[in-house]
Structure formats: structure tokens, C-alpha cells
Scaffold this active site. Sequence first.
Site, PDB file in Angstrom:
ATOM      1  N   GLN A   6       0.843  -1.194   0.000  1.00 13.58           N
ATOM      2  CA  GLN A   6       0.000   0.000   0.000  1.00 13.58           C
ATOM      3  C   GLN A   6       0.882   1.250   0.000  1.00 13.58           C
ATOM      4  O   GLN A   6       1.996   1.238   0.535  1.00 13.58           O
ATOM      5  CB  GLN A   6      -0.932   0.051   1.219  1.00 13.58           C
ATOM      6  CG  GLN A   6      -2.205  -0.752   1.089  1.00 13.58           C
ATOM      7  CD  GLN A   6      -2.044  -2.171   1.577  1.00 13.58           C
ATOM      8  OE1 GLN A   6      -1.199  -2.449   2.411  1.00 13.58           O
ATOM      9  NE2 GLN A   6      -2.847  -3.088   1.056  1.00 13.58           N
TER      10      GLN A   6
ATOM     11  N   CYS B 229      -5.724   0.150   7.424  1.00 13.16           N
ATOM     12  CA  CYS B 229      -4.637  -0.828   7.325  1.00 13.16           C
ATOM     13  C   CYS B 229      -3.946  -0.864   8.682  1.00 13.16           C
ATOM     14  O   CYS B 229      -3.332   0.135   9.099  1.00 13.16           O
ATOM     15  CB  CYS B 229      -3.656  -0.453   6.223  1.00 13.16           C
ATOM     16  SG  CYS B 229      -2.235  -1.576   6.124  1.00 13.16           S
TER      17      CYS B 229
ATOM     18  N   ASN C 134     -12.322  -2.270   6.470  1.00 13.98           N
ATOM     19  CA  ASN C 134     -12.523  -2.846   5.146  1.00 13.98           C
ATOM     20  C   ASN C 134     -13.134  -4.237   5.334  1.00 13.98           C
ATOM     21  O   ASN C 134     -13.050  -4.823   6.410  1.00 13.98           O
ATOM     22  CB  ASN C 134     -11.212  -2.893   4.336  1.00 13.98           C
ATOM     23  CG  ASN C 134     -10.016  -3.254   5.195  1.00 13.98           C
ATOM     24  OD1 ASN C 134     -10.087  -4.143   6.031  1.00 13.98           O
ATOM     25  ND2 ASN C 134      -8.918  -2.552   5.004  1.00 13.98           N
TER      26      ASN C 134
ATOM     27  N   ASN D 132     -11.169  -8.761   1.593  1.00 17.44           N
ATOM     28  CA  ASN D 132      -9.957  -9.478   1.980  1.00 17.44           C
ATOM     29  C   ASN D 132     -10.377 -10.877   2.423  1.00 17.44           C
ATOM     30  O   ASN D 132     -11.343 -11.029   3.171  1.00 17.44           O
ATOM     31  CB  ASN D 132      -9.244  -8.766   3.128  1.00 17.44           C
ATOM     32  CG  ASN D 132      -8.660  -7.426   2.711  1.00 17.44           C
ATOM     33  OD1 ASN D 132      -8.818  -6.998   1.576  1.00 17.44           O
ATOM     34  ND2 ASN D 132      -7.989  -6.777   3.636  1.00 17.44           N
TER      35      ASN D 132
ATOM     36  N   GLU E 135      -5.350 -10.063   0.010  1.00 13.95           N
ATOM     37  CA  GLU E 135      -5.895  -8.708   0.140  1.00 13.95           C
ATOM     38  C   GLU E 135      -6.484  -8.255  -1.185  1.00 13.95           C
ATOM     39  O   GLU E 135      -5.863  -8.435  -2.245  1.00 13.95           O
ATOM     40  CB  GLU E 135      -4.808  -7.724   0.583  1.00 13.95           C
ATOM     41  CG  GLU E 135      -4.375  -7.903   2.024  1.00 13.95           C
ATOM     42  CD  GLU E 135      -3.618  -6.689   2.530  1.00 13.95           C
ATOM     43  OE1 GLU E 135      -4.161  -5.561   2.417  1.00 13.95           O
ATOM     44  OE2 GLU E 135      -2.501  -6.857   3.028  1.00 13.95           O
TER      45      GLU E 135
ATOM     46  N   CYS F 246      -1.388  -8.832   7.259  1.00 13.49           N
ATOM     47  CA  CYS F 246      -2.500  -7.886   7.130  1.00 13.49           C
ATOM     48  C   CYS F 246      -3.063  -7.659   8.520  1.00 13.49           C
ATOM     49  O   CYS F 246      -3.655  -8.573   9.119  1.00 13.49           O
ATOM     50  CB  CYS F 246      -3.570  -8.420   6.187  1.00 13.49           C
ATOM     51  SG  CYS F 246      -5.019  -7.339   6.044  1.00 13.49           S
ATOM     52  N   GLY F 247      -2.878  -6.452   9.048  1.00  8.29           N
ATOM     53  CA  GLY F 247      -3.302  -6.152  10.407  1.00  8.29           C
ATOM     54  C   GLY F 247      -4.799  -6.193  10.597  1.00  8.29           C
ATOM     55  O   GLY F 247      -5.293  -6.735  11.601  1.00  8.29           O
TER      56      GLY F 247
END
Length: 291
Positions: A54, A81, A167, A200, A218, A227-228
Site C-alpha cells: 500500500q 490498514c 474494510n 480481503n 488482500e 494484514c493487520g
Amino acid sequence: MTSSAALPESLPFRKMQGLGNDFVVIDARKRPLALTQPQLARIADRRFGVGCDQLILLEDTPQAHVRMRIFNPDGGEVGACGNATRCIAALVHAEEGQDPVRIETRAGILVGQVLGAEVAVDMGLPLLGWGEIPLAGSGPDTLRVPFDGAAVDPRLPGWFSAVNMGNPHGIFLVDDADALPLETIGPRLETDPMFPEKANISLVSAEGPNRFRVRVWERAAGITLACGTAACAVAVAVWRLGLVEGAVSIRLPGGTLRIDRDARGHVIMTGPAATSFTGSLDGAWLAAARG
């Protein structure tokens, strides 16, 4: 597109990463930038640009210490994110001594606190409503959404859990997350009509008490080392399913995140963040991507 202003001859950037989830960070707090979607995609390209999962644009805001805008490699903007939030909290703390650090995102104000080599971030409350994810159609709950996973891969269950952590996430519990071909499953599930804004996709398998193995596809980025928000979404799902009660260790390909929740139900994510290198982008090269 970002706010309107001419491109400089040279544009400084910082490359940061959290568990291998990597970001190009551009500081627009003092000088607004006008970056088109093709320009953002050029920077993110791993062969012709800097390369990143990103791109992060920092802007001034009266609402927090910094505003963080997040763009996928295709130049599309997303809401949150988790790994990037830790990175930006560490950056602002190092620059200004702020602790905790308040970060404005499209998903709301996130608060990060530096704890030595790690950063803890309050990711807020998960969204669990059918329309909040969002999912197509309607249903009684998002805990066990019926889904014909066998049509994609026979090892997938006939349901998934859905969580929005800034998200949308679709969470599939499987026997062995490493045994499934995420490179082919991921793009099919991401773009399934069930997810009108795409999603995701996480493959999750239990490894021990309060410990889970997670691999993530993702949306618009593909397979990433970490991916947090997915780690947070998985923790929310296993809490809701009654599989665990306390803090959860999420082992991703890039390392492990610790996910907990406070008395308000806010999701707290803790893990490392680091700067890899700094550099500058040539303005003429960037302008050539204008489209």
C-alpha cells in the site's frame, strides 16, 4: 485523487514495513500533492517503481496528529490498514514525541501507543451488520454466512464469518491454512458476488490454545506477508464463534500479531513496525504516468 498541487522536481518518500507488509510513505503535511491513480500505481509497482503493498499519504488534519490515506497498488483508496497504522504511529512518535498518537483514517480515528520495539493500536469496534460489511442481500447474522465453498475448493467450509475492520473481510476456517492454494482461491473469493465491494480473504487454522495460523489475500493487492485488519477480523470471528476468550496470537507469514480487546469491546492490535529505507522520486518520471 489527492488534493490539488503541482508535483515537485523531487518527492521524498520513506519505505516502512510491519511484519513484511510494506508501505511507501509520502509526507504531504506541509505541501499538498496531486497524485493521479496511474501515478499512485506507478510508485507501487515492484518492477518499475518502488514497490509496496500500500501507498500511504500523510496529510494535516485538525482532528488528530496526522491524517493517513491508504492506497492499494492499483491506486484505489481504502479505509484502513492495521500494519500501516502501527508504522505511522511509530513515525509520528519518533518525529514529535507524541504518545499516544491519534491518526485520522477513512475508518475513523485510530490511536497508537509505542511500547518499546512494538506499537499497540486501538482499531476500534468491529462492524458486524450485513450491510456494514457489506454483503450482498441480507441475512440474520454474519457469524456463519452460508456459502458454497466446495464450488471453489472442496476443502473450504460451507460457510464463512464476515467482519469489517475498516474494510470487508471474509474468514474461512479450514483444517490447514497452508495446504490450500490461496493464489487461486483468493481472487475467486475476493470478487464473488457475495462481496459487492470485494473483500480481503483469510484462511484460518488453529495451531494451539489461543493461537491461529492465518494466510491473507488482500483485495487489489494479492497475497501479502501480513494484514493487520485481517488479524483483527480473525480474532473477532474466533471470539464470536466461542473458540477463545482472551488475547489471540495470529501467526502470519511475516510474523505474529497479538490481538486483544478492552472493556469497551475495542480491538487492540500489537506488533512491530520499522523503517526500511528512505529515498526520493523523480518528479518528471512520476508526471509521465499522469492519466
